[in-house]
Motif scaffolding. Structure first.
Motif, PDB file in Angstrom:
ATOM      1  N   LEU A 179       0.635  -1.315   0.080  1.00  0.00           N
ATOM      2  CA  LEU A 179      -0.170  -0.175  -0.068  1.00  0.00           C
ATOM      3  C   LEU A 179       0.881   1.252   0.055  1.00  0.00           C
ATOM      4  CD1 LEU A 179      -2.639  -1.115   2.382  1.00  0.00           C
ATOM      5  CD2 LEU A 179      -2.748  -1.328  -0.018  1.00  0.00           C
ATOM      6  N   LEU A 180       2.035   1.254  -0.141  1.00  0.00           N
ATOM      7  CA  LEU A 180       3.064   2.358  -0.085  1.00  0.00           C
ATOM      8  C   LEU A 180       2.567   3.087  -1.535  1.00  0.00           C
ATOM      9  CD1 LEU A 180       6.425   1.101   0.863  1.00  0.00           C
ATOM     10  CD2 LEU A 180       4.733   2.183   2.362  1.00  0.00           C
ATOM     11  N   ASN A 181       2.610   4.382  -1.362  1.00  0.00           N
ATOM     12  CA  ASN A 181       1.927   5.248  -2.574  1.00  0.00           C
ATOM     13  C   ASN A 181       2.593   6.455  -2.733  1.00  0.00           C
ATOM     14  OD1 ASN A 181       0.636   6.544  -0.110  1.00  0.00           O
ATOM     15  ND2 ASN A 181      -1.310   6.618  -0.843  1.00  0.00           N
ATOM     16  N   ASP A 182       3.999   6.568  -2.564  1.00  0.00           N
ATOM     17  CA  ASP A 182       4.668   7.819  -2.792  1.00  0.00           C
ATOM     18  C   ASP A 182       4.715   8.142  -4.306  1.00  0.00           C
ATOM     19  OD1 ASP A 182       5.111   7.885  -0.144  1.00  0.00           O
ATOM     20  OD2 ASP A 182       7.291   7.302  -0.138  1.00  0.00           O
ATOM     21  N   THR A 183       4.189   7.080  -5.000  1.00  0.00           N
ATOM     22  CA  THR A 183       4.210   7.600  -6.662  1.00  0.00           C
ATOM     23  C   THR A 183       2.801   7.978  -6.978  1.00  0.00           C
ATOM     24  OG1 THR A 183       3.526   5.430  -7.057  1.00  0.00           O
ATOM     25  CG2 THR A 183       5.824   5.859  -6.954  1.00  0.00           C
ATOM     26  N   GLY A 184       1.877   8.176  -5.984  1.00  0.00           N
ATOM     27  CA  GLY A 184       0.607   8.529  -6.423  1.00  0.00           C
ATOM     28  C   GLY A 184      -0.298   7.149  -6.438  1.00  0.00           C
ATOM     29  N   LYS A 185       0.164   6.316  -6.351  1.00  0.00           N
ATOM     30  CA  LYS A 185      -0.725   4.791  -6.448  1.00  0.00           C
ATOM     31  C   LYS A 185      -0.092   3.814  -5.598  1.00  0.00           C
ATOM     32  CE  LYS A 185      -0.346   4.656 -10.987  1.00  0.00           C
ATOM     33  NZ  LYS A 185      -0.676   4.200 -12.559  1.00  0.00           N
ATOM     34  N   PRO A 186      -0.792   3.006  -5.149  1.00  0.00           N
ATOM     35  CA  PRO A 186      -0.119   1.809  -4.086  1.00  0.00           C
ATOM     36  C   PRO A 186       0.718   0.981  -5.092  1.00  0.00           C
ATOM     37  CG  PRO A 186      -2.606   1.457  -4.542  1.00  0.00           C
ATOM     38  CD  PRO A 186      -2.137   3.006  -5.069  1.00  0.00           C
ATOM     39  N   GLN A 225       5.002 -12.179  -7.604  1.00  0.00           N
ATOM     40  CA  GLN A 225       5.086 -11.612  -6.339  1.00  0.00           C
ATOM     41  C   GLN A 225       4.449 -10.073  -6.335  1.00  0.00           C
ATOM     42  OE1 GLN A 225       5.669 -13.202  -3.365  1.00  0.00           O
ATOM     43  NE2 GLN A 225       5.661 -14.774  -4.812  1.00  0.00           N
ATOM     44  N   GLY A 226       3.815  -9.574  -5.218  1.00  0.00           N
ATOM     45  CA  GLY A 226       3.337  -8.277  -5.118  1.00  0.00           C
ATOM     46  C   GLY A 226       4.474  -7.215  -4.991  1.00  0.00           C
ATOM     47  N   ASP A 227       5.756  -7.472  -4.979  1.00  0.00           N
ATOM     48  CA  ASP A 227       6.898  -6.360  -4.969  1.00  0.00           C
ATOM     49  C   ASP A 227       7.605  -6.299  -6.213  1.00  0.00           C
ATOM     50  OD1 ASP A 227       8.183  -8.556  -4.745  1.00  0.00           O
ATOM     51  OD2 ASP A 227       8.937  -8.420  -2.571  1.00  0.00           O
ATOM     52  N   GLU A 228       6.985  -6.711  -7.357  1.00  0.00           N
ATOM     53  CA  GLU A 228       7.706  -6.542  -8.456  1.00  0.00           C
ATOM     54  C   GLU A 228       7.165  -5.431  -9.600  1.00  0.00           C
ATOM     55  OE1 GLU A 228      10.419  -8.171  -9.522  1.00  0.00           O
ATOM     56  OE2 GLU A 228      10.766  -9.670  -7.956  1.00  0.00           O
ATOM     57  N   PRO A 229       7.153  -4.171  -9.199  1.00  0.00           N
ATOM     58  CA  PRO A 229       6.348  -3.178  -9.853  1.00  0.00           C
ATOM     59  C   PRO A 229       6.950  -2.951 -11.404  1.00  0.00           C
ATOM     60  CG  PRO A 229       7.660  -2.168  -8.296  1.00  0.00           C
ATOM     61  CD  PRO A 229       7.807  -3.507  -7.923  1.00  0.00           C
ATOM     62  N   LEU A 231      14.386   4.137  -4.399  1.00  0.00           N
ATOM     63  CA  LEU A 231      15.072   4.141  -5.561  1.00  0.00           C
ATOM     64  C   LEU A 231      13.933   3.977  -6.875  1.00  0.00           C
ATOM     65  CD1 LEU A 231      18.182   2.197  -4.902  1.00  0.00           C
ATOM     66  CD2 LEU A 231      18.016   4.669  -5.298  1.00  0.00           C
ATOM     67  N   PHE A 232      12.907   2.952  -6.386  1.00  0.00           N
ATOM     68  CA  PHE A 232      11.817   2.993  -7.456  1.00  0.00           C
ATOM     69  C   PHE A 232      10.989   4.194  -7.535  1.00  0.00           C
ATOM     70  CE2 PHE A 232       6.994   2.182  -7.408  1.00  0.00           C
ATOM     71  CZ  PHE A 232       7.127   1.637  -8.739  1.00  0.00           C
ATOM     72  N   VAL A 233      10.628   4.857  -6.437  1.00  0.00           N
ATOM     73  CA  VAL A 233       9.840   5.915  -6.503  1.00  0.00           C
ATOM     74  C   VAL A 233      10.844   7.085  -7.510  1.00  0.00           C
ATOM     75  CG1 VAL A 233       9.125   7.890  -5.259  1.00  0.00           C
ATOM     76  CG2 VAL A 233       8.605   5.726  -4.347  1.00  0.00           C
ATOM     77  N   ALA A 234      12.042   7.264  -7.442  1.00  0.00           N
ATOM     78  CA  ALA A 234      12.684   8.175  -7.992  1.00  0.00           C
ATOM     79  C   ALA A 234      12.780   7.752  -9.506  1.00  0.00           C
ATOM     80  CB  ALA A 234      14.408   8.106  -7.451  1.00  0.00           C
ATOM     81  N   ARG A 235      12.749   6.366  -9.747  1.00  0.00           N
ATOM     82  CA  ARG A 235      12.721   6.061 -11.277  1.00  0.00           C
ATOM     83  C   ARG A 235      11.367   6.261 -12.028  1.00  0.00           C
ATOM     84  NH1 ARG A 235      15.725   1.539  -9.066  1.00  0.00           N
ATOM     85  NH2 ARG A 235      13.673   0.347  -8.805  1.00  0.00           N
TER      86      ARG A 235
END
Length: 259
Positions: free
Chosen positions: A21-28, A96-100, A247-251
């Motif tokens: 549910l982390l949503n620093d990109t504007g979506k979970p 897996q749910g951590d592979e965005p 790092l994902f959010v930055a990308r």
């Protein structure tokens, strides 16, 4: 042949609680994963399997499909099997749910491998980069699981011989120093099963090597079943720690700025 992608998602995480549910990109985060899975050309369904009402509600809110599962599952694959039991699908992909940042083409490769070669299960691996000679993300990192390949059955598709957290083969001549990391293969934790083999796997007891290495894919080999490994160019970065997510959010923000 019908294929479905099932994404197991739990709220609890030792290193990153509430990760889906982390949503620093504007979506979970779970929405990013769902969107990439939905880009698969061969999967007709994408479903999130969770035991947490917050995750279920978040998926429904962005228009995705979700099912509630039991809380007692010890592995993500077991959760996927429960969710897949009533699905109208011949092949089930466990994502897996951590592979965005998963490449949807890799999901299609798994489905193709499973449909064409009909193993008990299919998975992926890639070569370690030559600059990954030591430390995190290198062949000597226990968190970087190594795939030991057997006979080739098609171009860039091999039988799985073993999976391990240890350096294998051991570079005895170099006293344990790895001269060429690209001689080693990093296991990419994506799986495709036939629906029947997934149910068989989920109902089988854990096995000694699986428990020793804490790698559930070893159960398949200890059952005497056949597993194929497709070789891809590189692994997408997963999200395990707060730094991974930063790092994902930055990308993501950099990519949005280019558009």
């Amino acid at each position: 042949m019908k294929a479905a992608v099932v994404i197991p998602a739990r709220y609890e995480s030792t290193r990153l609680p509430g990760k889906p549910l982390l949503n620093d990109t504007g979506k979970p985060l779970i929405e990013h994963v769902y969107e990439k899975a939905s880009m698969s050309k061969l999967a007709s369904n994408v479903i999130v399997a969770t035991d947490d009402q917050r995750i279920f509600d978040a998926v429904v809110k962005f228009g995705g499909l979700a099912v509630m599962t039991e809380a007692a599952h010890e592995t993500g694959t077991s959760r996927v099997a429960e969710a897949a039991r009533e699905l109208d699908a011949d092949i089930i992909v466990n994502l897996q749910g951590d592979e965005p940042e998963i490449d949807p083409e890799n999901l299609d490769l798994l489905i193709e491998m499973q449909n064409t070669h009909r193993p008990f299960a299919s998975t992926l691996a890639c070569k370690f980069p030559d600059n990954a000679s030591q430390g995190p993300g290198s062949p000597d990192d226990p968190a970087a699981v190594k795939a030991i390949l057997g006979d080739a059955i098609a171009e860039n598709i091999f039988q799985a011989r073993y999976f391990t957290r240890h350096i294998c083969p051991w570079p005895r001549q170099g006293s344990g120093q790895i001269a060429s990391p690209s001689n080693y293969y990093l296991h990419v934790g994506l799986y495709a099963f036939s629906k029947a083999s997934l149910m068989t796997f989920a109902s089988a007891p854990s096995a000694p090597l699986e428990r020793a290495e804490r790698l559930e894919q070893l159960r398949i080999l200890e059952m005497g079943e056949r597993m194929t490994v497709g070789i891809i160019d590189s692994a997408a970065p997963g999200i395990d720690t707060p730094e991974d997510y930063r790092l994902f959010v930055a990308r993501e923000r950099k990519g949005a700025a280019r558009q």
